[in-house]
Design an enzyme around this catalytic site. Structure first.
Site, short mmCIF file in Angstrom:
data_model
loop_
_atom_site.label_atom_id
_atom_site.label_comp_id
_atom_site.label_asym_id
_atom_site.label_seq_id
_atom_site.Cartn_x
_atom_site.Cartn_y
_atom_site.Cartn_z
N LEU A 150 0.80 -1.13 -0.06
CA LEU A 150 -0.11 0.11 -0.04
C LEU A 150 0.96 1.03 0.14
O LEU A 150 1.62 1.40 0.80
CB LEU A 150 -0.89 0.02 1.14
CG LEU A 150 -1.98 -1.33 1.27
CD1 LEU A 150 -3.05 -1.02 2.56
CD2 LEU A 150 -2.54 -1.51 0.08
N ALA A 151 0.74 1.89 -1.01
CA ALA A 151 1.72 3.20 -1.47
C ALA A 151 0.82 4.48 -1.48
O ALA A 151 1.24 5.24 -2.22
CB ALA A 151 2.67 2.75 -2.28
N ARG B 77 1.83 15.24 6.34
CA ARG B 77 2.26 15.61 7.44
C ARG B 77 3.88 15.89 7.30
O ARG B 77 4.61 16.40 8.02
CB ARG B 77 2.14 14.83 8.67
CG ARG B 77 1.14 15.22 9.63
CD ARG B 77 0.43 14.19 10.58
NE ARG B 77 1.60 13.88 11.51
CZ ARG B 77 1.40 12.73 12.14
NH1 ARG B 77 0.43 11.78 12.03
NH2 ARG B 77 2.69 12.16 12.91
N THR C 282 -8.19 0.71 4.35
CA THR C 282 -7.15 -0.35 4.12
C THR C 282 -7.58 -1.34 3.32
O THR C 282 -7.08 -2.02 2.53
CB THR C 282 -6.31 -0.77 5.20
OG1 THR C 282 -7.40 -0.91 6.19
CG2 THR C 282 -5.35 0.28 5.78
N ASP D 61 5.08 2.83 3.99
CA ASP D 61 5.55 4.02 4.69
C ASP D 61 6.12 3.33 6.27
O ASP D 61 6.24 3.85 7.25
CB ASP D 61 4.61 5.11 5.25
CG ASP D 61 3.49 4.39 5.79
OD1 ASP D 61 3.20 3.29 6.09
OD2 ASP D 61 2.34 5.09 6.25
N ASN E 266 5.37 9.32 9.17
CA ASN E 266 4.36 10.24 8.85
C ASN E 266 5.10 11.34 8.69
O ASN E 266 4.35 12.47 8.01
CB ASN E 266 3.28 10.24 9.98
CG ASN E 266 2.61 8.88 9.81
OD1 ASN E 266 2.12 8.31 8.78
ND2 ASN E 266 2.56 8.14 11.25
N LYS F 85 36.57 11.63 -10.11
CA LYS F 85 35.20 11.38 -10.85
C LYS F 85 35.51 10.63 -12.00
O LYS F 85 36.02 11.29 -12.94
CB LYS F 85 34.34 12.63 -11.03
CG LYS F 85 33.15 12.43 -11.72
CD LYS F 85 32.68 13.66 -12.67
CE LYS F 85 33.24 13.45 -14.04
NZ LYS F 85 32.88 14.23 -15.07
N ASN G 112 38.77 19.07 -17.69
CA ASN G 112 37.99 18.20 -18.67
C ASN G 112 36.99 18.81 -19.12
O ASN G 112 36.16 17.86 -20.08
CB ASN G 112 37.66 17.06 -17.79
CG ASN G 112 36.79 17.52 -16.48
OD1 ASN G 112 37.08 18.47 -15.84
ND2 ASN G 112 35.81 16.50 -16.08
C1 UD1 Z 1 -4.10 0.78 10.36
C2 UD1 Z 1 -4.76 -0.40 11.10
C3 UD1 Z 1 -4.48 -0.49 12.54
C4 UD1 Z 1 -2.88 -0.30 12.93
C5 UD1 Z 1 -2.29 0.85 12.18
C6 UD1 Z 1 -0.67 0.43 12.28
C7 UD1 Z 1 -6.76 -0.60 9.66
C8 UD1 Z 1 -8.12 -0.30 9.64
N1 UD1 Z 1 -6.11 -0.29 10.85
O1 UD1 Z 1 -4.74 1.95 10.90
O2 UD1 Z 1 -5.29 -1.59 13.06
O3 UD1 Z 1 -2.79 -0.36 14.11
O4 UD1 Z 1 -2.61 0.87 10.66
O5 UD1 Z 1 -0.19 1.60 11.92
O6 UD1 Z 1 -6.10 -1.28 8.80
N2 UD1 Z 1 -4.04 3.34 3.10
C9 UD1 Z 1 -4.41 3.19 1.67
N3 UD1 Z 1 -5.79 3.44 1.43
C10 UD1 Z 1 -6.74 3.95 2.45
C11 UD1 Z 1 -6.36 3.93 3.43
C12 UD1 Z 1 -4.88 3.70 4.04
O7 UD1 Z 1 -3.45 2.92 0.76
O8 UD1 Z 1 -7.77 4.16 2.03
C13 UD1 Z 1 -2.76 2.84 3.46
C14 UD1 Z 1 -1.95 4.27 4.04
O9 UD1 Z 1 -1.42 4.96 3.11
C15 UD1 Z 1 -1.06 3.63 5.20
C16 UD1 Z 1 -1.94 2.30 5.55
O10 UD1 Z 1 -2.68 1.99 4.43
O11 UD1 Z 1 0.00 3.32 4.68
C17 UD1 Z 1 -2.42 2.54 6.85
O12 UD1 Z 1 -3.58 3.42 6.57
P1 UD1 Z 1 -3.98 4.18 7.95
O13 UD1 Z 1 -5.06 5.30 7.64
O14 UD1 Z 1 -2.64 5.11 8.39
O15 UD1 Z 1 -4.63 3.29 8.98
P2 UD1 Z 1 -4.20 3.51 10.48
O16 UD1 Z 1 -5.58 4.27 10.78
O17 UD1 Z 1 -3.23 4.04 11.01
CA CA Z 2 -1.41 4.88 10.26
#
Ligand code: UD1
Ligand code: CA
Length: 458
Positions: free
Chosen positions: A20-21, A27, A93, A117, A239, A346, A381
């Protein structure tokens, strides 16, 4: 340093990694997407892709945000076979993972979900996370004991069974007291994945499709679940820039440790900075305050003295670099060669045993074995438009403070007189001189003094 990380379980099972990127990374306060920020000179995305690959992923899907061609390009640069999926809307997620539906439909044996991340997760951890799948687990969560669990999902356990993951916002006071938290990364069996993910809804405090809901749904369908735990620092997420610096610190510590355990002496390890790909031979010594940019290879017994900065350079065995040397891309230093203080090199092949002791710039040159380059030598050079090469034959001696105006060739065994500006090639074993001839005027100063004092008395 390339960890010779091999997956702990050799497996013939196919494995899809979904990375997931799509993080917004607001921030970071950056024009660059968060996952392209670097630790140890490689993007966080690059680290994660390399790690899941090393953990045995046979297929890799990267989920990016809309209009993020830069992220897609980096993913393809690191792994040309990476498949890119776009999550059009940020709905959670679980929804993000489903953006790679097409890859999930190919029925991989195992699926692992990684966050781009969270760059410090090791190959071994991914391998451990996968392992229970081969023994029948449907879903495996990655847990850690959080110093401060605020914001994390909590693991609701019964014995060693993971019953559910409760997001902080949805948790009761009692559940919030749990410190075993979800790192976010997960593994599940391919056949379990799609049917379970399709049952995930968004009826929760955030109104999101939570990946974490697959735990309870899988259990309802009779699939066992499992938990693997790691140290909190390994699942450190980034973050903001302070967390980026913390990730850098932890990764540098790992790289230093690996180097020392592999037979490299670091006199003051905390002052030496590596790139993810730095390669160091046995009995290499690195003195305090040295920086390795990307692409450096140092062979056995070479010594890198203090305050040197190296990138894209190869240093053969027994060579000595610095103190205060700068090696730039394409610098290839022969065995037992010496590069001294305030020398910049170089795109140069420097032959074995050659000496470039002091205050010199060598760019775009071939320098033969055992050549001696005097202090203050400059290869000119560049004429403002193009770069030209300087060839210096084996055993040549370049006198101090010479300018070698390229393109130019100094023959084997030739001498260049100090202070020369060399614009024409010098044959083998010849002397080249290109400077004003010295003249001496006997008694000139005495006459000058008399003339000046006579004028003063007037
Ligand atoms: C998520 C977990 C949580 C965990 C935490 C650890 C879920 C529901 N929750 O929460 O249990 O403790 O990570 O850090 O999974 N992302 C996407 N698309 C989206 C949402 C998120 O790509 O629609 C990616 C974000 O960029 C990130 C990751 O998924 O890399 C986590 O998303 P984030 O929204 O930070 O989840 P948390 O609420 O922190
Ligand atoms: Ca997070």
């Amino acid at each position: 340093m390339t960890s010779s990380a091999s997956p702990t379980t050799a497996s013939s099972r196919t494995c899809l990694a979904i990375v997931l990127a799509a993080g917004e990374g607001t921030r970071m306060r950056s024009d660059r997407p968060k996952v392209l920020h670097e630790v140890a000179n490689r993007s966080m995305l690059g680290h994660v892709l390399a790690t899941v690959k090393a953990a045995g992923a046979t297929d890799i899907a990267v989920v990016i945000g809309p209009d993020r061609e830069d992220v897609a390009e980096e993913a393809r640069k690191v792994l040309s076979g990476a498949r890119i999926y776009v999550q059009r809307e940020r709905l959670g997620t679980g929804h993000a993972v489903l953006s790679a539906r097409e890859a999930l439909e190919q029925k991989p044996d195992d699926v692992i979900v990684a966050y781009a991340d969270t760059p410090l997760v090791s190959t071994e951890t991914f391998a451990k996370l996968r392992a229970p799948l081969a023994n029948g687990a449907g879903v495996v969560g990655l847990g850690f004991d959080a110093k401060d669990p605020t914001g994390y999902g909590r693991f609701l356990m019964s014995g060693d069974q993971l019953l559910d993951i409760r997001e902080h916002k949805d948790a009761t006071e009692a559940e919030r007291a749990i410190t075993l938290c979800n790192a976010g990364l997960m593994a599940f069996r391919g056949e379990v994945g799609l049917p379970v993910l399709d049952k995930v809804d968004n009826k929760n405090a955030k109104g999101e499709y939570y990946l974490t809901d697959i735990v309870a749904i899988a259990r309802q369908l009779g699939h066992p679940t499992a938990v693997v735990t790691v140290a909190e620092e390994e699942v450190h997420g980034v973050n903001d820039r302070a967390q980026l610096a913390a990730a850098e610190r932890m990764l540098q510590d790992r790289l230093r440790q690996q180097a020392m355990l592999a037979g490299v002496t670091l006199v003051a390890p905390e002052t030496v900075f590596f790139s993810h790909d730095t390669k160091l031979g046995r009995d290499v010594v690195v003195e305090p305050h040295v920086v390795f940019g990307p692409g450096v290879v140092v062979e056995d017994r070479a010594v890198i003295h203090s305050f040197s900065h190296l990138e894209g350079a190869r240093i053969a065995s027994g060579a000595g670099i610095g103190p205060f040397a700068r090696l730039r891309p394409g610098a290839s230093i022969g065995s037992k060669a010496k590069v001294g203080n305030f020398v910049e090199i170089k795109n140069v092949e420097l032959g074995a045993g050659a000496k470039v002791g002091h205050l010199t710039y060598l760019g775009d040159a071939n320098v033969g074995a055992n050549v001696n380059i005097g202090a203050g030598t400059i290869t000119c050079n560049y004429d403002g438009f193009s770069k030209y090469r300087t060839e210096i034959g084996e055993g040549a001696f370049v006198g101090s403070n010479s300018s070698l105006v390229a393109p130019v060739t100094i023959g084997k065994g030739a001498f260049v007189g100090s202070g020369s500006v060399i614009t024409e090639s010098i044959p083998d074993n010849a002397l080249g001189l290109g400077r004003g001839r010295q003249i001496v005027k006997e008694g000139w100063v005495t006459a000058f003094r008399e003339k000046v004092s006579a004028n003063k008395k007037k």
